[in-house]
Scaffold this motif. Structure first.
Motif, mmCIF file in Angstrom:
data_model
loop_
_atom_site.group_PDB
_atom_site.id
_atom_site.type_symbol
_atom_site.label_atom_id
_atom_site.label_comp_id
_atom_site.label_asym_id
_atom_site.label_seq_id
_atom_site.Cartn_x
_atom_site.Cartn_y
_atom_site.Cartn_z
ATOM 1 N N LYS A 122 34.107 25.965 -40.706
ATOM 2 C CA LYS A 122 32.859 27.022 -40.789
ATOM 3 C C LYS A 122 32.606 25.813 -41.905
ATOM 4 O O LYS A 122 33.702 25.786 -42.788
ATOM 5 N N HIS A 124 27.911 33.426 -35.977
ATOM 6 C CA HIS A 124 28.171 31.933 -36.930
ATOM 7 C C HIS A 124 28.220 30.267 -35.893
ATOM 8 O O HIS A 124 28.141 30.329 -34.606
ATOM 9 N N GLN A 134 25.310 29.716 -42.971
ATOM 10 C CA GLN A 134 26.293 29.753 -41.228
ATOM 11 C C GLN A 134 26.126 29.504 -39.855
ATOM 12 O O GLN A 134 26.118 29.745 -38.092
#
Length: 284
Positions: free
Chosen positions: A203, A17, A90
């Motif tokens: 994130k 990610h 992501q």
């Protein structure tokens, strides 16, 4: 995992990610090695502009972090294996580019071939998945152990369970992590506040009913907790903020959605993935 899902794919790009942590680095590199051992052309990949995140110190002496760096403009029709995430926002941005994902986070509902676990880190899940069919080197086992330390916060996180301890022992390590905490734990640098409030552990999440970003702060007090909450209230968009005070221990959560800020408090080191996110999705 049935390797036939990669049949007739010229190259499989294996990626973690955005803002990769120790687990994302380790699990993507080792999964790339496993694919190659099975005769699959695989490339360890991260995207241009993604920066190293939490946990790099834990692995910098055991893993040469040198993935192929790809521009997102180069994605085209390339095919990817996602590790340590299953939300395409992501990484690749489009589920059509994804063959499969190996992860331990909440199911985004985007990936057809999703291998999901509740192990404390993806690298440990990969080890348990392949230990009987792939010969892990001593260095790879060390890398996996360091990823465990990172994602479980040295066994202190709520995501760390007896099954994880058993798997760590199967890996060949003991489960007393105190010396590693003393050596490797680095609290968030709050001298960089408020800039760090929007960057640490960053994130993005994309669900059918909600899209938001999230950061967390690891601290040894709550001196700037009110400043962090105000940063979230002032943020232009939906936001999940997590403040962990290791001295109590206690976790403070602020989830801003549609202008309303929801508060959650845990009397432990609460895991964003395993403990907090399941509560957050109930608020949608």
């Amino acid at each position: 995992m049935d390797m036939s899902i990669f049949k007739n794919i010229d190259t499989v790009y294996v990626t973690g990610h955005k803002n990769p942590d120790a687990d994302s680095h380790v699990s993507s590199k080792i999964m790339c090695d496993i694919l190659k051992a099975n005769g699959i052309n695989a490339v360890w990949t991260f995207f241009e502009g993604d920066t190293a995140g939490k946990g790099e110190k834990l692995i910098e002496d055991v893993l040469d972090i040198n993935p192929f760096i790809m521009s997102r403009s180069e994605i085209g029709d390339k095919k990817f294996l996602l590790v340590d995430h299953n939300d395409v926002s992501q990484s690749v941005g489009c589920a059509d580019n994804v063959i499969a994902a190996i992860d331990h986070h909440v199911d985004s509902g985007q990936i057809k071939n999703l291998f999901l676990s509740d192990y404390c880190c993806t690298a440990l899940y990969i080890y348990m998945m392949f230990k009987d069919s792939y010969e892990f080197s001593g260095c790879q086992k060390t890398q996996i152990f360091r990823a465990v330390l990172s994602d479980s916060v040295f066994g202190k996180s709520s995501r760390y369970k007896p099954t994880d301890a058993q798997a760590v022992k199967a890996l060949g390590y003991n489960t007393n992590y105190d010396e590693y905490f003393e050596k490797f734990f680095v609290p968030t640098d709050l001298t960089k506040a408020p800039e760090i409030f929007g960057k640490n552990g960053l994130k993005s999440y994309s669900f059918e009913k909600a899209q938001f970003v999230s950061t967390y702060i690891e601290a040894t007090d709550t001196k700037l907790l009110c400043d962090y909450e105000q940063f979230i209230r002032d943020y232009d968009g939906d936001f999940l903020g997590i403040w962990i005070d290791y001295t109590q221990p206690k976790t403070f959560v602020y989830f801003k959605m549609g202008g309303t800020v929801h508060h959650l408090t845990y009397d432990c080191i609460a895991s964003r993935a395993a403990t907090i996110m399941p509560q957050i999705v109930k608020l949608f």
